[in-house]
Design an enzyme around this catalytic site. Structure first.
Site, PDB file in Angstrom:
ATOM      1  N   SER A 151       3.251  -3.003  -7.831  1.00 25.30           N
ATOM      2  CA  SER A 151       2.850  -1.049  -7.952  1.00 25.30           C
ATOM      3  C   SER A 151       4.184  -1.066  -8.863  1.00 25.30           C
ATOM      4  CB  SER A 151       3.709  -1.218  -6.864  1.00 25.30           C
ATOM      5  OG  SER A 151       3.900   0.518  -6.675  1.00 25.30           O
ATOM      6  N   ASP A 307       2.027   5.424 -11.682  1.00 28.53           N
ATOM      7  CA  ASP A 307       2.798   4.618 -11.774  1.00 28.53           C
ATOM      8  C   ASP A 307       1.693   3.191 -12.305  1.00 28.53           C
ATOM      9  OD1 ASP A 307       2.077   4.069  -9.389  1.00 28.53           O
ATOM     10  OD2 ASP A 307       3.317   3.145  -8.632  1.00 28.53           O
ATOM     11  N   ASP A 309       0.333   1.155 -10.467  1.00 27.66           N
ATOM     12  CA  ASP A 309      -1.044   0.906  -8.899  1.00 27.66           C
ATOM     13  C   ASP A 309      -1.756   3.083  -9.110  1.00 27.66           C
ATOM     14  OD1 ASP A 309       1.064   1.618  -8.115  1.00 27.66           O
ATOM     15  OD2 ASP A 309      -0.126   0.037  -6.509  1.00 27.66           O
ATOM     16  N   ASP A 311      -0.407   4.746  -7.269  1.00 30.25           N
ATOM     17  CA  ASP A 311      -0.116   5.526  -5.949  1.00 30.25           C
ATOM     18  C   ASP A 311       1.557   6.004  -5.855  1.00 30.25           C
ATOM     19  OD1 ASP A 311       2.445   3.522  -5.980  1.00 30.25           O
ATOM     20  OD2 ASP A 311       1.809   2.453  -3.918  1.00 30.25           O
TER      21      ASP A 311
END
Length: 571
Positions: A151, A307, A309, A311
């Site tokens: 992440s 961000d 990734d 999400d």
């Protein structure tokens, strides 16, 4: 563990490590006479598998993220679901990966293990946003999902997130069952491995690609109030922060009619080194500098960031004093207000946020007649609470959020989704512009009705074993001797979630409710070496007052509460 035992463990590790990079790293350490402490730091324990999967610094050893660990964890996940889900091997597993270092390598190792355990595998042929991988679990009816990502952690991290058959991140008892299976796995180099090319030819390895992305993007379009294809003059500055969000976010915005989207060129392509940001988290100071500079250059009305990734979603908007970031709570309540306002009736609707998010969402839901679901921190809880409520009451889930920039809109993805949230938030901004209003006007209306809720999160970073002991000690101290006052404010209630509370399951969380609607929450992070404190104050707006005018009063009250609590932590 002493240095001698750590050295023996390292030599045994070398015998099964398939990665020449980590092997060379470990061989260099073994050659250093003074490296005993570093070996102990890597081998005295193992990264624990929990409800967030695993996440850690890349490197050799069981306390690092590496190919040995990924193979063992994959075997444990495969064996757990083979034993608990009917037809799991035929239903298969969806595996996606982001642009971090080793993400593709880890995803292919995971695929080989699942294939070796007899599973069908749907494997990303290219990088994917986390929400697309989560969507893929439901889309393919898979028995499980895996996303290789850390992440928004620093560049030296990677991780392994697991999804249950319902498309949400795993919750107990799946985490315990997987951990137990991992503990039974022997040497990683003795696990059966499927051949990627041979199984692709057999049809057991299926590449995730444009079909999945197209279906996901159609789902995003269906979440919108406006018809896709409208032409808007809204100008948007965007950055994926060297992550994997550009392809899907740009396309989703284009299909929504937003033709004036400008992406930060230096941050558009995935790059695991994150060369232009010290910390690839849009909440961190400086992370948004490039997109705000671009926003000024192109005359944007909104700046948007995902961000790495994709999400999470960050939003900044112009003010007379320059660009200003919205807090996660502000984005959450604005989306909630907008989405609830779109509904013809509040009957059989639900809305959710984590308990460390603002208390404002509950007040809004109650006033609108919408069922409010409060959960532990983490979208696994938000998604599962929504599904449980739907099963019990037949409700439809409107949206959910957590203050750390995580949002999901509707029922498309059962995890955070920074792509669809970006599109819907731009719809909100564009709709307000058509009415001659701004986001600041919308916030003033919400705060005038419910009070100005101002929140702040502060983390005490305590790395290593000693840091964990300090965190445990502070939680024990505040449990055994909870404060009766924090600064000049009386504590009216302390809630310890060790045994759960109402519908909220047990968690390592302490909640202090104070006079005047103030609140302090203390909890250790589940993914980082941090003790997190969450502060909230509520300040009424005077008749006709703008929230910007009332904000200094709220900031002063919030700083007073934070300083008093931090002094207690330091004492």
């Amino acid at each position: 563990m002493n240095p001698t035992d750590a050295k023996k463990a390292a030599e045994a590790w070398l015998a099964e490590d398939p990665d020449p990079v980590t092997r060379a790293e470990l061989e260099a350490l073994l050659a250093e006479e003074a490296a005993g402490a570093q070996l102990v730091e890597r081998f005295d324990g193992v990264l624990e598998f929990g409800t967030a999967g695993i996440r850690g610094v890349l490197g050799a050893g069981p306390l690092r993220m590496n190919r040995v660990l990924v193979r063992k964890v994959s075997a444990g996940v495969a064996r757990h679901y083979a034993a608990t889900v009917e037809g799991a091997k035929e239903r298969g597993v969806v595996i996606g990966y982001d642009g971090r270092k080793n993400s593709r390598i880890f995803s292919e190792d995971a695929a080989r293990i699942f294939l070796g355990e007899g599973f069908k595998v749907f494997l990303g042929g290219d990088v994917l946003p986390t929400p697309v991988t989560a969507f893929g679990v439901l889309h393919h009816g898979a028995a499980a999902g895996v996303m290789v990502t850390a992440s928004h952690n620093p560049p030296e991290y990677n991780g392994y997130k697991v999804y249950a058959p319902n498309g949400a991140q795993i919750v107990p008892p799946d985490d315990e069952g997987i951990a137990a299976q991992i503990a039974r796995v022997g040497r990683s180099d003795e696990l059966p491995l499927g051949d990627l090319e041979a199984t692709r030819a057999e049809g057991r390895l299926i590449e995730l690609g444009s079909d999945l992305i197209e279906t996901y993007l159609k789902g995003v379009a269906n979440l919108r109030k406006a018809e896709a294809g409208e032409h808007s003059d809204l100008t948007i500055a965007y950055t994926p922060l060297h992550g994997v969000g550009a392809r899907e976010t740009e396309e989703a915005l284009a299909r929504a009619g937003y033709e004036r989207v400008h992406t930060v060129a230096s941050q558009r392509e995935p790059d695991g080194d994150f060369p232009t940001v010290r910390f690839p988290n849009p909440e961190e100071e400086g992370a948004m500098d490039a997109v705000l500079a671009l926003a000024d250059e192109v005359g944007a009305q909104v700046a948007v960031a995902n961000d790495p990734d994709a999400d999470r979603l960050a939003i900044a908007l112009p003010t007379d004093a320059g660009w200003r970031m919205l807090t996660g709570d502000q984005v959450g309540v604005l989306l909630a207000d907008y989405l609830m306002g779109r509904e013809k009736t509040a009957e059989n609707l639900s809305i959710s946020c984590s308990l460390v998010s603002s208390q404002l969402l509950e007040k809004m839901a109650v006033a609108r007649g919408v069922a409010f679901l409060e959960t532990l921190t983490g979208f696994k809880w938000i998604a599962n609470a929504a599904m449980d409520h739907s099963a019990e009451a037949g409700s439809r889930f409107v949206m959910g959020y957590e203050e750390a920039l995580g949002y999901t809109v509707g029922e498309l993805v059962r995890d955070k989704d920074g792509v669809s949230a970006a599109v819907v938030f731009c719809d909100l901004v564009d709709g307000l512009r058509a009415q001659g209003k701004t986001i600041w006007d919308a916030l003033t209306e919400i705060y005038a009705e419910f009070g100005l809720h101002l929140t702040l999160q502060k983390s005490l970073v305590l790395p290593g074993r000693e840091g964990q002991e300090k965190i445990d000690g502070l939680m024990k101290q505040f449990r055994e001797s909870p404060p009766t006052t924090i600064g000049p404010f009386a504590v009216v209630e302390t809630i310890d979630l060790r045994e759960g509370h109402g519908r909220i399951p047990p968690g390592n969380v302490l909640i202090h409710r104070l006079e005047g609607g103030r609140r302090v929450i203390l909890r250790p992070s589940g993914t980082e070496p941090k003790l997190k404190s969450y502060y909230e104050v509520v300040v009424p707006l005077e008749e006709g007052e703008r929230f910007e005018a009332a904000e200094p009063r709220a900031r002063e009250a919030l700083a007073q509460l934070k300083d008093a609590h931090q002094a207690l932590l330091a004492s």
